[in-house]
Design a protein around this motif. Sequence first.
Motif, PDB file in Angstrom:
ATOM      1  N   GLN A  20      -2.119   6.436  14.384  1.00 26.58           N
ATOM      2  CA  GLN A  20      -2.818   7.246  13.401  1.00 26.58           C
ATOM      3  C   GLN A  20      -2.553   8.711  13.675  1.00 26.58           C
ATOM      4  O   GLN A  20      -2.502   9.141  14.829  1.00 26.58           O
ATOM      5  CB  GLN A  20      -4.319   6.972  13.462  1.00 26.58           C
ATOM      6  CG  GLN A  20      -4.617   5.565  13.070  1.00 26.58           C
ATOM      7  CD  GLN A  20      -5.918   5.058  13.658  1.00 26.58           C
ATOM      8  OE1 GLN A  20      -6.596   5.762  14.368  1.00 26.58           O
ATOM      9  NE2 GLN A  20      -6.234   3.822  13.362  1.00 26.58           N
ATOM     10  N   HIS A  72     -15.126   4.743  21.683  1.00 24.62           N
ATOM     11  CA  HIS A  72     -15.241   4.033  20.407  1.00 24.62           C
ATOM     12  C   HIS A  72     -15.197   2.521  20.608  1.00 24.62           C
ATOM     13  O   HIS A  72     -14.956   2.043  21.703  1.00 24.62           O
ATOM     14  CB  HIS A  72     -14.136   4.473  19.446  1.00 24.62           C
ATOM     15  CG  HIS A  72     -12.771   4.020  19.852  1.00 24.62           C
ATOM     16  ND1 HIS A  72     -12.013   4.688  20.788  1.00 24.62           N
ATOM     17  CD2 HIS A  72     -12.023   2.964  19.446  1.00 24.62           C
ATOM     18  CE1 HIS A  72     -10.841   4.065  20.931  1.00 24.62           C
ATOM     19  NE2 HIS A  72     -10.835   3.002  20.140  1.00 24.62           N
ATOM     20  N   ASP A  74     -13.203  -0.834  19.210  1.00 24.27           N
ATOM     21  CA  ASP A  74     -12.020  -1.297  18.499  1.00 24.27           C
ATOM     22  C   ASP A  74     -12.367  -2.645  17.879  1.00 24.27           C
ATOM     23  O   ASP A  74     -12.563  -3.626  18.585  1.00 24.27           O
ATOM     24  CB  ASP A  74     -10.855  -1.419  19.471  1.00 24.27           C
ATOM     25  CG  ASP A  74      -9.575  -1.898  18.821  1.00 24.27           C
ATOM     26  OD1 ASP A  74      -9.605  -2.297  17.633  1.00 24.27           O
ATOM     27  OD2 ASP A  74      -8.542  -1.890  19.496  1.00 24.27           O
ATOM     28  N   ASN A  79     -11.288   1.424  14.045  1.00 20.70           N
ATOM     29  CA  ASN A  79     -12.035   1.893  15.212  1.00 20.70           C
ATOM     30  C   ASN A  79     -13.334   2.511  14.732  1.00 20.70           C
ATOM     31  O   ASN A  79     -13.368   3.201  13.715  1.00 20.70           O
ATOM     32  CB  ASN A  79     -11.223   2.932  15.990  1.00 20.70           C
ATOM     33  CG  ASN A  79      -9.989   2.338  16.607  1.00 20.70           C
ATOM     34  OD1 ASN A  79      -9.984   1.209  17.053  1.00 20.70           O
ATOM     35  ND2 ASN A  79      -8.913   3.100  16.634  1.00 20.70           N
ATOM     36  N   TYR A  81     -16.434   4.992  15.684  1.00 19.25           N
ATOM     37  CA  TYR A  81     -16.917   6.076  16.530  1.00 19.25           C
ATOM     38  C   TYR A  81     -18.352   6.407  16.150  1.00 19.25           C
ATOM     39  O   TYR A  81     -18.681   6.498  14.973  1.00 19.25           O
ATOM     40  CB  TYR A  81     -16.064   7.334  16.335  1.00 19.25           C
ATOM     41  CG  TYR A  81     -14.639   7.177  16.795  1.00 19.25           C
ATOM     42  CD1 TYR A  81     -14.261   7.597  18.063  1.00 19.25           C
ATOM     43  CD2 TYR A  81     -13.672   6.636  15.964  1.00 19.25           C
ATOM     44  CE1 TYR A  81     -12.943   7.463  18.494  1.00 19.25           C
ATOM     45  CE2 TYR A  81     -12.362   6.496  16.386  1.00 19.25           C
ATOM     46  CZ  TYR A  81     -12.003   6.914  17.650  1.00 19.25           C
ATOM     47  OH  TYR A  81     -10.708   6.778  18.067  1.00 19.25           O
ATOM     48  N   GLN A  96     -10.565   4.676  10.617  1.00 19.29           N
ATOM     49  CA  GLN A  96     -11.553   5.056  11.614  1.00 19.29           C
ATOM     50  C   GLN A  96     -12.884   5.274  10.912  1.00 19.29           C
ATOM     51  O   GLN A  96     -12.962   5.994   9.923  1.00 19.29           O
ATOM     52  CB  GLN A  96     -11.133   6.336  12.336  1.00 19.29           C
ATOM     53  CG  GLN A  96      -9.852   6.169  13.116  1.00 19.29           C
ATOM     54  CD  GLN A  96      -9.441   7.451  13.811  1.00 19.29           C
ATOM     55  OE1 GLN A  96     -10.226   8.364  13.991  1.00 19.29           O
ATOM     56  NE2 GLN A  96      -8.196   7.502  14.221  1.00 19.29           N
TER      57      GLN A  96
END
Length: 124
Positions: A20, A72, A74, A79, A81, A96
Motif C-alpha cells: 500500500q 494494528h 491484520d 488492516n 487501526y 485500511q
Amino acid sequence: MSINQHQFEQLTEMGISLWQHRTCDTPNDNVLVKPKNYLNIDFNDLASQQLFNDILLALNLSVGEVNHQNDHLDLGLFNWYFTAIPHNQIQWVEQQLFTPSITEMSKSPMLKKQLWQLLTEQTQ
C-alpha cells in the motif's frame, strides 16, 4: 485499487504480496512521515468485547484468524487501526480501516452504524 476475496486468494497463492502506498511530506528533500497516533491493542481484552466479536462474525472470521500486529490488526483483506485522535468518523483508506477504540464505538450508535455501513460497502 480494490480487490475481492477471490483475487486476493489467487495473488496469495502465486506468492504475490500486496503493498500500500504511504503518504509522506517531503520538504527540502528530507522525508518526514506523518505521525501516527494509534492505540496499543490489548488483544485479549478486545476479544472479550461483544462488538468486536459481532464484527468478526459479520466478516466470517474467528478470533484465531486475526493477526495482532504492533499497531494494528491484520484481518486478511484489510488492516484495522484504532486511532488515538478523538473524532467521530470512521475511515477506510486503501484497504485500511481507521476507527476509534472498540469501547468508544460501542458507546455511540452513530459510530456503530457508520462502521456497519462502511464494512458492508467495502467487504462485499
